[in-house]
Enzyme design. Sequence first.
Site, PDB file in Angstrom:
ATOM      1  N   ASN A  18      30.095  60.221  82.311  1.00  0.00           N
ATOM      2  CA  ASN A  18      30.873  61.370  82.755  1.00  0.00           C
ATOM      3  C   ASN A  18      31.287  61.076  84.198  1.00  0.00           C
ATOM      4  O   ASN A  18      30.497  61.249  85.126  1.00  0.00           O
ATOM      5  CB  ASN A  18      29.991  62.626  82.663  1.00  0.00           C
ATOM      6  CG  ASN A  18      30.717  63.886  83.079  1.00  0.00           C
ATOM      7  OD1 ASN A  18      31.854  63.823  83.555  1.00  0.00           O
ATOM      8  ND2 ASN A  18      30.067  65.014  82.924  1.00  0.00           N
ATOM      9  N   ARG A 101      33.330  61.053  78.645  1.00  0.00           N
ATOM     10  CA  ARG A 101      33.869  62.413  78.699  1.00  0.00           C
ATOM     11  C   ARG A 101      35.238  62.320  79.361  1.00  0.00           C
ATOM     12  O   ARG A 101      35.357  61.810  80.480  1.00  0.00           O
ATOM     13  CB  ARG A 101      32.949  63.299  79.534  1.00  0.00           C
ATOM     14  CG  ARG A 101      33.538  64.673  79.704  1.00  0.00           C
ATOM     15  CD  ARG A 101      32.683  65.528  80.601  1.00  0.00           C
ATOM     16  NE  ARG A 101      33.250  66.859  80.668  1.00  0.00           N
ATOM     17  CZ  ARG A 101      33.223  67.620  81.747  1.00  0.00           C
ATOM     18  NH1 ARG A 101      32.652  67.181  82.856  1.00  0.00           N
ATOM     19  NH2 ARG A 101      33.747  68.817  81.731  1.00  0.00           N
ATOM     20  N   HIS A 190      35.513  72.660  78.386  1.00  0.00           N
ATOM     21  CA  HIS A 190      34.123  72.801  77.912  1.00  0.00           C
ATOM     22  C   HIS A 190      34.049  72.706  76.383  1.00  0.00           C
ATOM     23  O   HIS A 190      33.104  73.195  75.775  1.00  0.00           O
ATOM     24  CB  HIS A 190      33.516  74.169  78.306  1.00  0.00           C
ATOM     25  CG  HIS A 190      33.282  74.363  79.757  1.00  0.00           C
ATOM     26  ND1 HIS A 190      33.391  75.593  80.359  1.00  0.00           N
ATOM     27  CD2 HIS A 190      32.912  73.505  80.737  1.00  0.00           C
ATOM     28  CE1 HIS A 190      33.128  75.489  81.651  1.00  0.00           C
ATOM     29  NE2 HIS A 190      32.840  74.224  81.898  1.00  0.00           N
ATOM     30  N   ARG A 251      35.331  79.614  91.330  1.00  0.00           N
ATOM     31  CA  ARG A 251      36.710  79.865  90.868  1.00  0.00           C
ATOM     32  C   ARG A 251      36.900  81.340  90.537  1.00  0.00           C
ATOM     33  O   ARG A 251      36.001  81.979  89.984  1.00  0.00           O
ATOM     34  CB  ARG A 251      37.024  79.044  89.614  1.00  0.00           C
ATOM     35  CG  ARG A 251      37.016  77.569  89.846  1.00  0.00           C
ATOM     36  CD  ARG A 251      37.434  76.818  88.585  1.00  0.00           C
ATOM     37  NE  ARG A 251      36.868  75.476  88.627  1.00  0.00           N
ATOM     38  CZ  ARG A 251      36.226  74.904  87.615  1.00  0.00           C
ATOM     39  NH1 ARG A 251      36.088  75.519  86.457  1.00  0.00           N
ATOM     40  NH2 ARG A 251      35.743  73.698  87.755  1.00  0.00           N
ATOM     41  N   GLU A 394      25.922  68.488  76.098  1.00  0.00           N
ATOM     42  CA  GLU A 394      27.226  67.829  75.968  1.00  0.00           C
ATOM     43  C   GLU A 394      27.071  66.322  75.778  1.00  0.00           C
ATOM     44  O   GLU A 394      27.830  65.702  75.050  1.00  0.00           O
ATOM     45  CB  GLU A 394      28.087  68.145  77.200  1.00  0.00           C
ATOM     46  CG  GLU A 394      28.547  69.599  77.207  1.00  0.00           C
ATOM     47  CD  GLU A 394      29.096  70.064  78.538  1.00  0.00           C
ATOM     48  OE1 GLU A 394      28.288  70.405  79.423  1.00  0.00           O
ATOM     49  OE2 GLU A 394      30.320  70.089  78.704  1.00  0.00           O
TER      50      GLU A 394
END
Length: 412
Positions: A18, A101, A190, A251, A394
């Site tokens: 990742n 990823r 996601h 965010r 993940e």
Amino acid sequence: MTTNATRPTDATRVLVLNSGSSSVKYQLLDMHDGARLAVGLVERIGEETSRLVHTPLRDGGSRERTAPMADHEAALKAVADELAADGLGLDSPELAAIGHRVVHGGLKFSAPTVITDEVMAEIERLVPVAPLHNPANITGIRTAQALRPDLPQVAVFDTAFHTTMPEYAARYAIDVETADAHRIRRYGFHGTSHAYVSRRVAGLLGKDPAEVNVIVLHLGNGASASAVAGGRCVDTSMGLTPLEGLVMGTRSGDIDPAVVFHLERVAGMSTDEIDVLLNKKSGLVGLCGDNDMREIQRRIDGGDERARLAFDVYIHRLKKYIGAYYAVLGRVDAVAFTAGVGENAAPVREAAITGLEELGLAVDADLNAVRSGEPRLISPEYARVAVAVVPTDEELEIAQQTYSLVTFPVDQ
Ligand code: AMP
């Protein structure tokens, strides 16, 4: 380089990478039993203080090195050295593939994909819609290809799970020609987590994923919700970029787009400044100065009003999405909480579900208070809709998808 790499026979290990702009997270898994062999992280790549933390899981004990690593190549070489020191080197014949990823796969990639020159070109074409993420992913892929050119490299896209969204959920209500010319639409992110969690929830209910409708709430530092009907995503809260939707650590999530014009015209801010404001200085951190839910809870316990307001704004938005996705799905079998906040913050789960009893939703206080790394139900027996906590994974999902693809290749 057009890859015609093939998986070595009997190779069962997958390295998951990742790659961020200044970091690389990695895990080496054995797909024979899904066991993790090593996990690690390189951060501050390109700085004098680059740091690698490597944990070989069979022997325990983390090792840490702090030494300047100029770029991703240096970082991955250091990772390869650490793995080799544990007898898990990248040159091992047991390594089946490297799974990457990749944040943005646009509309083209709805499934994991073996990386070829054409695939790389498409990932590059998507840089304008994922300027922060795809370039780092590309660098990670190139570096890994240079280290093991003979090995299949697979891209697993964050957006892939959401490509099943119907057009009316993916479209913004703006001029169609302008939107299409600039590939402006809702992609969602996601996806690997939403796919994994929605499948695990079905297992928890003893049902096939095709039979259940689930609202997945991925609440980490980034946060997103998705509505999953019979294993297929039908709506999700993130959009063209990961800025849309829920209140996140830093965010803003949903705002009136006219806030941007206002900041430009009235506050005199530049586009880049507004980008930083909304992505890095908003959400929980903008509301109360902290983005860690643990700290916010501590402050609330101490009577801090700003922390309380931040929590309330966060929960209010979450509830609105639960209600919206309930309406989108029509029938809901489960609501699942996952990621750092969703898995650990019992007060967030309780507050998000409280008041939704008429929708068949309830949380059992004792079950909600249990701390566990296992998927579990936290709703009382009488509740019509299950509420679950499902730790996301993940890396395992990326490794499984990668391994399946190189073991049972499909025509692409
Ligand atoms: P993630 O992005 O999934 O790694 O989630 C990171 C976030 O999870 C942190 O910023 C915290 O807000 C939150 N978090 C992690 N552990 C806990 C905890 N024990 N209680 C509450 N929030 C937590």
